[in-house]
Structure formats: C-alpha cells, structure tokens
Design an enzyme around this catalytic site. Structure first.
Site, mmCIF file in Angstrom:
data_model
loop_
_atom_site.group_PDB
_atom_site.id
_atom_site.type_symbol
_atom_site.label_atom_id
_atom_site.label_comp_id
_atom_site.label_asym_id
_atom_site.label_seq_id
_atom_site.Cartn_x
_atom_site.Cartn_y
_atom_site.Cartn_z
ATOM 1 N N LYS A 1 45.093 33.015 28.668
ATOM 2 C CA LYS A 1 45.262 31.591 29.015
ATOM 3 C C LYS A 1 44.891 30.729 27.790
ATOM 4 C CE LYS A 1 44.673 32.865 33.807
ATOM 5 N NZ LYS A 1 44.226 32.528 35.143
ATOM 6 N N HIS B 1 53.903 31.814 35.985
ATOM 7 C CA HIS B 1 52.485 31.832 36.354
ATOM 8 C C HIS B 1 52.186 30.618 37.230
ATOM 9 C CE1 HIS B 1 48.152 31.887 36.199
ATOM 10 N NE2 HIS B 1 48.236 33.131 35.786
HETATM 11 P P1 13P Z 1 41.648 35.845 36.833
HETATM 12 O O1 13P Z 1 41.647 37.327 36.553
HETATM 13 O O2 13P Z 1 40.735 35.072 35.938
HETATM 14 O O3 13P Z 1 41.463 35.566 38.294
HETATM 15 O O4 13P Z 1 43.120 35.314 36.451
HETATM 16 C C1 13P Z 1 44.231 35.989 36.939
HETATM 17 C C2 13P Z 1 45.448 35.459 36.296
HETATM 18 O O5 13P Z 1 45.846 34.331 36.542
HETATM 19 C C3 13P Z 1 46.130 36.326 35.328
HETATM 20 O O6 13P Z 1 47.377 35.836 34.994
#
Ligand code: 13P
Length: 250
Positions: free
Chosen positions: A10, A91
């Site tokens: 992210k 996403h």
């Molecule tokens: P988390 O593992 O932090 O819950 O995030 C999942 C995600 O959105 C992966 O694309």
C-alpha cells in the site's frame, strides 16, 4: 497448484524498506515450494525489481489509458517498464476512491495488453454481508471485470478480500472462506471452461502468521494477499515459512 503469497505494501515504504525486500527475497529463494510477490509503492518498484531474484514485483494499480493527460497516474506500460510483472486491480481501497466495475474492467484489459499479470480483487462490504448479499456482490464484481478469452485466464489471479476484514484483525470463518472461494471457482469455470480451474484464488484480509496456516489448510485457498503483515521480513517471513511448512507448498 503452487501457493502464491503476495505482499501489498500500500502507501508504505521509503528506500530504507528495500532492505526488508532483500531479506524477503532471500527467504523466497530458500522456500522454492511457494511463489512470492511484493507490490511496493510505485517509487520503489524499479529499485526493488532490479534487486530481487526469487520473487516477482508488481504494481498496486494502473490507469486504464495507455498515456495522456492524467496527472499523477501511472499506465500499465510504465509499470511493466519499471520491472512490474503483475498489478493488483480492483482493490477495495481503490474502489472506495471511485473505481467502479467498468473502470476495473478497463484497467484489467490495459494491464493484460501491456503484458502484465493481474491480481483482481473482489470482496463484499460489511453492509452487503449483513444483508446476505455477500456472494451476489462478489460474483457480480467478477462478472463485470473478468477479461474475455482463455489466454487471459493464464495471467489472472483472483483475490477474495472481504472489505470488512481488511486491517481489522478479523477474518471470516473457515466455512465462509470456503463457500466464497467455491462460488468464485464456479464463476471462473463458467467463464473460461477448464482454464478457469487453473486460476489461483487467494484470500486477503488480516492475514497473519497466526491465522495463515488454518486459512491455507483449505484446498480451495491457493494463497494469500497480505497487507500490514507483509511490511517487514520478520512478519512476512513467518507467513511464508508457515505456508511452506504446511504441506500446501509443492
Ligand atoms: P491487511 O492484511 O492489512 O488486512 O490488508 C489486506 C489487503 O488489503 C491486501 O491487499
């Protein structure tokens, strides 16, 4: 089917984080039974791709247009030229910022056209789940975004990420994950025929070293898409080791 474990960083990671990627890459080389990917922010794509040997590097989004007046956006060809092999599309964080099904579909086509593989994310919101609409929401997202042609199935992975589970520290019950993965598999087979059986279906949403073994114990789960726990070699490495040791690796 070899398990695929992808880390989605992210909007996290400055250049110092490349050391984490180097350690993850080394570990991936020691665990040949699993396939590993990392999707860093765009700024780290090029240096990470130049550095790794055992994992594939990918983007987190791309624009649907090939080029043009789209300030701040990145095309699929730009990702590919930076060393990306795949891109995460659809996403829920991008859908929340305006990506509708049609746009996700256009992005999928652009990515495949640029030679990238696609990890297409689908998942229901808490409200849809409470209304008993989880399955129809997910199947609807797939129907809207799956590209045509058997050839595209070969470069496609689906990630089932219930929106309410992302970053929440909670995951669906095992039987809920299984039921959703079954529904996704049925959609893939209806769309692609036998080629639809070879598309990997990942689970994503609060995956951690403590729950990953139970998640991938289910034969319907072909790997995981990991957010927060993919940011350090320590936490992501624990997930990789757990899957590699679980009997789900080749
Ligand atoms: P988390 O593992 O932090 O819950 O995030 C999942 C995600 O959105 C992966 O694309």
């Amino acid at each position: 089917m070899r398990s695929l474990i992808v880390g989605n960083w992210k909007m996290n990671g400055l250049s110092g984080a490349l050391a984490e990627a180097a350690s993850i890459d080394t570990l991936a080389g020691e665990l040949p039974g699993v396939e590993v990917g990392l999707a860093p922010p765009f700024t780290l794509l090029s240096p990470m791709a130049a550095m790794v040997h055992h994992l594939s590097v990918g983007g987190q989004d791309c624009h649907e247009a090939s080029h043009g007046a789209h300030t701040g956006r990145i095309s699929a060809a730009m990702l590919a030229e930076s060393g990306a092999r795949f891109v995460i599309l659809g996403h829920s964080e991008c859908r929340a910022e305006g990506d509708d099904d049609a746009r996700v579909r256009a992005k999928v086509d652009a990515a495949l056209g640029a030679g990238l593989s696609v990890i297409l994310c689908v998942g229901e919101t808490a409200r849809q789940r409470e209304a008993g609409e989880a399955k129809s929401a997910v199947v609807g997202q797939l129907a809207a975004a799956l590209p045509q042609g058997e050839g595209s199935a070969e470069r496609l992975t689906i990630a089932y990420e219930p929106v309410w589970a992302i970053g929440a520290g909670q995951t669906p019950a095992q039987d809920e994950v299984e039921a959703m993965h079954r529904a996704i598999r049925s959609s893939l087979v209806a769309h692609y025929g036998e080629a639809g059986r070879l598309v990997r279906i990942l689970y994503g949403g609060s995956v951690s070293a403590s729950n990953v073994e139970a998640l991938v114990a289910n034969a319907m789960v072909n790997g995981v898409l990991v957010g927060g726990a993919s940011l350090t070699a320590e936490s992501f490495g624990a997930i990789l080791r757990s899957i590699a040791g679980s009997g789900r690796a080749d």
